[in-house]
Write a protein that holds these residues in place. Structure first.
Motif, PDB file in Angstrom:
ATOM      1  N   ILE A  22       0.820  -1.210   0.000  1.00  0.00           N
ATOM      2  CA  ILE A  22       0.000   0.000   0.000  1.00  0.00           C
ATOM      3  C   ILE A  22       0.856   1.262   0.000  1.00  0.00           C
ATOM      4  O   ILE A  22       0.687   2.145  -0.830  1.00  0.00           O
ATOM      5  N   ASP A  23       1.730   1.365   0.968  1.00  0.00           N
ATOM      6  CA  ASP A  23       2.471   2.608   1.189  1.00  0.00           C
ATOM      7  C   ASP A  23       3.919   2.587   0.723  1.00  0.00           C
ATOM      8  O   ASP A  23       4.554   3.627   0.663  1.00  0.00           O
ATOM      9  N   TYR A  54      -6.879  -3.711   6.712  1.00  0.00           N
ATOM     10  CA  TYR A  54      -6.580  -3.589   5.282  1.00  0.00           C
ATOM     11  C   TYR A  54      -6.548  -4.943   4.582  1.00  0.00           C
ATOM     12  O   TYR A  54      -6.766  -5.023   3.379  1.00  0.00           O
ATOM     13  N   ARG A  62      -7.756  -0.025  -3.350  1.00  0.00           N
ATOM     14  CA  ARG A  62      -8.138   1.259  -3.949  1.00  0.00           C
ATOM     15  C   ARG A  62      -9.336   1.854  -3.212  1.00  0.00           C
ATOM     16  O   ARG A  62      -9.338   3.029  -2.851  1.00  0.00           O
ATOM     17  N   ARG A  64     -10.342   1.119  -0.187  1.00  0.00           N
ATOM     18  CA  ARG A  64      -9.939   1.438   1.191  1.00  0.00           C
ATOM     19  C   ARG A  64      -9.197   2.765   1.250  1.00  0.00           C
ATOM     20  O   ARG A  64      -9.365   3.543   2.184  1.00  0.00           O
ATOM     21  N   GLU A  65      -8.373   3.044   0.252  1.00  0.00           N
ATOM     22  CA  GLU A  65      -7.650   4.324   0.239  1.00  0.00           C
ATOM     23  C   GLU A  65      -8.588   5.493  -0.032  1.00  0.00           C
ATOM     24  O   GLU A  65      -8.377   6.583   0.505  1.00  0.00           O
ATOM     25  N   THR A  68      -9.997   6.147   3.332  1.00  0.00           N
ATOM     26  CA  THR A  68      -8.975   6.659   4.242  1.00  0.00           C
ATOM     27  C   THR A  68      -8.635   8.105   3.929  1.00  0.00           C
ATOM     28  O   THR A  68      -8.532   8.942   4.840  1.00  0.00           O
ATOM     29  N   HIS A  85      -1.195   8.734   2.833  1.00  0.00           N
ATOM     30  CA  HIS A  85      -2.269   7.993   2.180  1.00  0.00           C
ATOM     31  C   HIS A  85      -2.616   8.541   0.802  1.00  0.00           C
ATOM     32  O   HIS A  85      -3.153   7.794  -0.027  1.00  0.00           O
ATOM     33  N   ALA A  88      -0.226   6.617  -1.045  1.00  0.00           N
ATOM     34  CA  ALA A  88      -0.721   5.237  -1.077  1.00  0.00           C
ATOM     35  C   ALA A  88      -1.845   5.090  -2.102  1.00  0.00           C
ATOM     36  O   ALA A  88      -1.901   4.097  -2.831  1.00  0.00           O
ATOM     37  N   GLY A  89      -2.730   6.086  -2.158  1.00  0.00           N
ATOM     38  CA  GLY A  89      -3.804   6.054  -3.144  1.00  0.00           C
ATOM     39  C   GLY A  89      -3.259   5.963  -4.557  1.00  0.00           C
ATOM     40  O   GLY A  89      -3.761   5.188  -5.383  1.00  0.00           O
TER      41      GLY A  89
END
Length: 145
Positions: A22-23, A54, A62, A64-65, A68, A85, A88-89
Motif C-alpha cells: 500500500i504505502d 486492510y 483502492r 480502502r484508500e 482513508t 495515504h 498510497a492512493g
C-alpha cells in the motif's frame, strides 16, 4: 493483495506485507520513525490496521484508500498521515484527478477548511512526486488534465 487466507502468516507478517504493497517506502519510514520511541506501537500499527483491517476481503485496496483519504481529510488534524495515504492512493491505482475529487467532496461534509487543507496536502505530495520522478511518471500532473 490477497485477503486473509494464509493460516501460516502472522498478523505482523500480514501487516508488513500489506504496508509494503500500500504505502511502500513512505509506510516503512513511519514504522522506522517509531523504533526509538515506541517500537511496540509500530507493531500495533502493523498488526491491527494493516494486518487485520486492510487485509480483509470485501473492499479493494483502492476503495480502502478512497475511504482513508476522505476520513483523514475530514479530521483536519492529520496532514502527515493524509500525505502518506495520498501517496498510497496513487500506489494502489487512484489518479490525481480522483484524489482531488475525493478532497473536494469533503467540502460538503467536513467543510471548506478541511477540503482546502486536503487539497494543499495533495498539491504538496504531487509536487514532491514530480520532483522525485519527473512529470511523466504514474500519478503525474497529466492525470488531472
Amino acid at each position: 493483495m490477497n485477503p486473509i487466507d494464509n493460516a501460516t502468516e502472522t498478523r505482523l507478517q500480514r501487516g508488513q506485507r500489506a504496508l509494503a504493497e500500500i504505502d511502500g517506502e513512505a509506510g516503512e519510514a513511519v514504522v522506522r520513525s517509531l523504533a526509538d520511541i515506541a517500537p511496540d506501537f509500530a507493531t500495533y500499527l502493523l498488526e491491527f490496521p494493516f494486518g487485520d483491517i486492510y487485509s480483509r476481503p470485501g473492499l479493494s485496496l483502492r476503495e480502502r484508500e478512497i475511504a482513508t483519504i476522505g476520513a483523514l481529510c475530514a479530521m483536519g488534524t492529520a496532514r502527515p498521515q493524509l500525505e502518506v495515504h495520498i501517496r498510497a492512493g496513487l500506489n494502489v491505482g487512484l489518479t490525481r484527478e480522483e484524489i482531488v475529487e475525493i478532497l473536494m467532496q469533503m467540502s460538503v461534509y467536513a467543510g471548506f477548511p478541511a477540503a482546502l487543507n486536503g487539497l494543499s496536502a495533495a498539491k504538496a505530495v504531487f509536487a514532491a512526486l514530480d520532483s522525485e520522478n519527473g512529470p511523466d511518471e504514474v500519478g503525474s500532473a497529466q492525470d488531472i488534465s
